[in-house]
Design a protein around this motif. Sequence first.
Motif, mmCIF file in Angstrom:
data_model
loop_
_atom_site.group_PDB
_atom_site.id
_atom_site.type_symbol
_atom_site.label_atom_id
_atom_site.label_comp_id
_atom_site.label_asym_id
_atom_site.label_seq_id
_atom_site.Cartn_x
_atom_site.Cartn_y
_atom_site.Cartn_z
ATOM 1 N N GLY A 299 17.673 5.393 22.828
ATOM 2 C CA GLY A 299 17.182 6.658 22.287
ATOM 3 C C GLY A 299 18.003 7.154 21.122
ATOM 4 N N GLY A 300 18.553 6.228 20.318
ATOM 5 C CA GLY A 300 19.305 6.616 19.130
ATOM 6 C C GLY A 300 18.378 7.093 18.029
ATOM 7 N N VAL A 301 18.801 6.909 16.792
ATOM 8 C CA VAL A 301 18.012 7.403 15.659
ATOM 9 C C VAL A 301 16.601 6.821 15.677
ATOM 10 C CG1 VAL A 301 17.819 7.388 13.149
ATOM 11 C CG2 VAL A 301 20.035 7.833 14.226
ATOM 12 N N ILE A 302 16.480 5.511 15.879
ATOM 13 C CA ILE A 302 15.172 4.858 15.867
ATOM 14 C C ILE A 302 14.403 5.154 17.149
ATOM 15 C CG2 ILE A 302 13.960 2.653 15.746
ATOM 16 C CD1 ILE A 302 15.181 3.586 13.108
ATOM 17 N N GLY A 303 15.057 5.012 18.295
ATOM 18 C CA GLY A 303 14.386 5.261 19.564
ATOM 19 C C GLY A 303 13.880 6.685 19.675
ATOM 20 N N ALA A 304 14.689 7.647 19.239
ATOM 21 C CA ALA A 304 14.255 9.049 19.276
ATOM 22 C C ALA A 304 13.091 9.283 18.322
ATOM 23 C CB ALA A 304 15.425 9.966 18.921
ATOM 24 N N GLY A 305 13.108 8.604 17.169
ATOM 25 C CA GLY A 305 11.997 8.712 16.236
ATOM 26 C C GLY A 305 10.700 8.176 16.823
ATOM 27 N N TRP A 306 10.796 7.031 17.538
ATOM 28 C CA TRP A 306 9.623 6.493 18.225
ATOM 29 C C TRP A 306 9.120 7.495 19.265
ATOM 30 C CZ3 TRP A 306 6.691 3.136 16.276
ATOM 31 C CH2 TRP A 306 7.121 1.917 15.728
ATOM 32 N N PRO B 264 10.387 -0.369 12.361
ATOM 33 C CA PRO B 264 10.004 0.845 11.644
ATOM 34 C C PRO B 264 11.079 1.260 10.642
ATOM 35 C CG PRO B 264 11.065 1.471 13.657
ATOM 36 C CD PRO B 264 11.160 -0.043 13.579
ATOM 37 N N PHE B 265 10.846 2.392 10.008
ATOM 38 C CA PHE B 265 11.803 2.902 9.020
ATOM 39 C C PHE B 265 12.046 4.383 9.281
ATOM 40 C CE2 PHE B 265 10.104 -0.959 7.533
ATOM 41 C CZ PHE B 265 11.154 -1.584 6.894
ATOM 42 N N ASN B 266 13.243 4.810 9.028
ATOM 43 C CA ASN B 266 13.698 6.140 9.383
ATOM 44 C C ASN B 266 13.313 7.168 8.305
ATOM 45 O OD1 ASN B 266 15.171 7.944 11.045
ATOM 46 N ND2 ASN B 266 16.923 7.793 9.683
ATOM 47 N N PRO B 267 12.701 8.308 8.671
ATOM 48 C CA PRO B 267 12.378 8.730 10.032
ATOM 49 C C PRO B 267 11.083 8.103 10.540
ATOM 50 C CG PRO B 267 11.736 10.439 8.481
ATOM 51 C CD PRO B 267 12.424 9.369 7.668
ATOM 52 N N VAL B 268 11.150 7.573 11.728
ATOM 53 C CA VAL B 268 10.009 6.853 12.293
ATOM 54 C C VAL B 268 8.782 7.751 12.407
ATOM 55 C CG1 VAL B 268 9.223 5.518 14.288
ATOM 56 C CG2 VAL B 268 11.604 5.369 13.563
ATOM 57 N N TYR B 269 9.003 9.035 12.658
ATOM 58 C CA TYR B 269 7.861 9.936 12.875
ATOM 59 C C TYR B 269 7.160 10.334 11.582
ATOM 60 C CZ TYR B 269 11.628 13.374 12.052
ATOM 61 O OH TYR B 269 12.694 14.075 11.537
ATOM 62 N N LEU B 270 7.719 9.957 10.406
ATOM 63 C CA LEU B 270 7.068 10.286 9.133
ATOM 64 C C LEU B 270 6.676 9.058 8.323
ATOM 65 C CD1 LEU B 270 8.818 13.393 7.492
ATOM 66 C CD2 LEU B 270 6.435 13.139 8.162
ATOM 67 N N ARG C 182 -2.994 3.330 15.418
ATOM 68 C CA ARG C 182 -3.486 4.476 16.191
ATOM 69 C C ARG C 182 -2.559 5.688 16.045
ATOM 70 N NH1 ARG C 182 -4.311 3.955 22.711
ATOM 71 N NH2 ARG C 182 -4.654 6.173 23.197
ATOM 72 N N ILE C 183 -1.284 5.457 15.820
ATOM 73 C CA ILE C 183 -0.338 6.571 15.670
ATOM 74 C C ILE C 183 -0.013 6.828 14.190
ATOM 75 C CG2 ILE C 183 0.647 6.322 17.971
ATOM 76 C CD1 ILE C 183 3.029 4.874 16.731
ATOM 77 N N GLY C 184 -0.887 6.348 13.308
ATOM 78 C CA GLY C 184 -0.783 6.700 11.894
ATOM 79 C C GLY C 184 0.181 5.869 11.092
ATOM 80 N N MET C 185 0.360 4.582 11.468
ATOM 81 C CA MET C 185 1.301 3.728 10.746
ATOM 82 C C MET C 185 0.552 2.637 9.976
ATOM 83 S SD MET C 185 4.488 3.535 13.450
ATOM 84 C CE MET C 185 5.757 3.372 12.189
ATOM 85 N N LYS D 82 15.841 18.521 5.368
ATOM 86 C CA LYS D 82 15.613 18.457 3.922
ATOM 87 C C LYS D 82 14.913 17.145 3.553
ATOM 88 C CE LYS D 82 16.456 20.891 1.141
ATOM 89 N NZ LYS D 82 15.574 21.871 0.463
ATOM 90 N N ARG D 83 15.361 16.046 4.146
ATOM 91 C CA ARG D 83 14.696 14.752 3.929
ATOM 92 C C ARG D 83 13.229 14.833 4.341
ATOM 93 N NH1 ARG D 83 15.953 10.833 8.576
ATOM 94 N NH2 ARG D 83 14.639 12.455 9.505
ATOM 95 N N ASP D 84 12.972 15.397 5.523
ATOM 96 C CA ASP D 84 11.596 15.500 6.009
ATOM 97 C C ASP D 84 10.744 16.345 5.075
ATOM 98 O OD1 ASP D 84 12.519 14.033 8.124
ATOM 99 O OD2 ASP D 84 12.402 15.644 9.602
#
Length: 491
Positions: A12-19, A139-145, A171-174, A293-295
């Motif tokens: 659940g690090g940067v990538i896992g939390a983004g997923w 994926p690429f950070n931030p995964v959710y964007l 299906r999740i917009g990727m 700010k990145r987001d």
Amino acid sequence: MIAIKTIGLVGGGVIGAGWAARFLLNGFDVTVFDPDPDIARKLNEVTANARRAQAKLMSGLALPEGTLRVAASIDAAVRDADFVIESLPEIEALKIKVLAEIDAAARPSAVIATSTSGLLPTRLQSGMAHPERLVVGHPFNPVYLLPLVEICGGEKTSQATKDIAAALYERIGMRPLHVRKEIDGFIADRLLEALWREALWLVNDGIATTEEIDDAVRYGAGLRWSFMGTFLIYRLAGGEAGMRHFLAQFGPALKLPWTKLDAPELTQELIDTVSNQSDQQAGGVSIRDLERKRDDCLVSVLGALRAQDFAAGAVVKAHEARIMSLLGPAETEAEADDSAPLCLWRGRVLSEWIDYNGHMTESRYLQCCAEASDALLRRIGVDAAYLASGRSFFTVETHLMHLGQAKLDEALRVDTQVLGGDAKRLHVFHRLSRDGTVIATAEQMLLHVDTEAERAVAADGAVLAAVEHLIRAHAALPRPDSAGRAVGAKR
């Protein structure tokens, strides 16, 4: 193909939390295992950032969120999951061991994906009893964007596994990018690594600081890369003769000593130099503030590209249409009683909505009401398919009254009353409220139009029936005192 509803995450690090955030906001239930004792807080903070960014990128559109659960073990995280994602550190031996544990614990039908940014899947699946169900989903950070996800199979990965993964990511917009041949670093990271190595040399040789190198990217080529990449941009640089002329003109420069692709040795001195310059560059701003700010910047770029229906913007636009179709026509708190005004939009006052007085700027009042109008149209059946048929409603008149103020992060809602209409017209009245107090009203007249001919035409079928139903349902409601009010009339 299996129906995927639950996601198991290991790491659940940067990538896992983004997923986790991306799946939660797309309505999936997510279970996460990570030994970090602070993992719940971190997941909630990242999800809050993702929710904030999603609200900016697709204002007024939000699927019912899935549930988040933190598990105490790998087994507990994956045993009931339909799709499992491993996002551990890039240590091959660790990944091989944990992927074997996941394989043993997961249900037979579950697909297992690894978020590795460059390790070979053939080696990672070597300890699995069922290697055919392992696929890379990088994926690429931030995964959710960011929409890009690289898909790569190992020697024993089945085509069905890759197909299931690709369908889920879409299906999740990727935007899945299939890596044709298994290769260290895949595609994107090999390009990033080349830039990173050259950047380290420029710092190592005292030619540029970390901030100057970032400026060279963000004020120049990075802006072009966001929508056209490298080859299409260079094609344009060749003029009317295209890529062939570009290669003839600039190809000889490839023999010049412009780059050093072997990375410099990471001596303690170079590590200290890069780290210190990076600290100075950040200026004491926290990681969470930098993430926001990145987001915000990414939302601006993605939103602009969405308006052009191009590159990553086309992915966002298509996913937005999908969310609209999933929300359907009945997203309202008053669904059980159409005779009451419909609560069709809820939101919070965002930081960019605030003016120099610390209050919500006047244009945002109209935006909130406009979001409610869009939600009303979806409710009566004006969905993506209806728009594609060349029919829609256009707002032709609006009267907005400002009655109160709103401040940062305050909760808002819009309640909508249908005042009247017919086959061509829809007359609505919105009340924008904060904590039960009406702070604005907006009266609007919308016309049903043929979007190609750009003229009013009669609605029919289910849309007209839905309009007529709401007109009848709201007929007994008291007419708002300010309906039909002239500008400047006594309040």
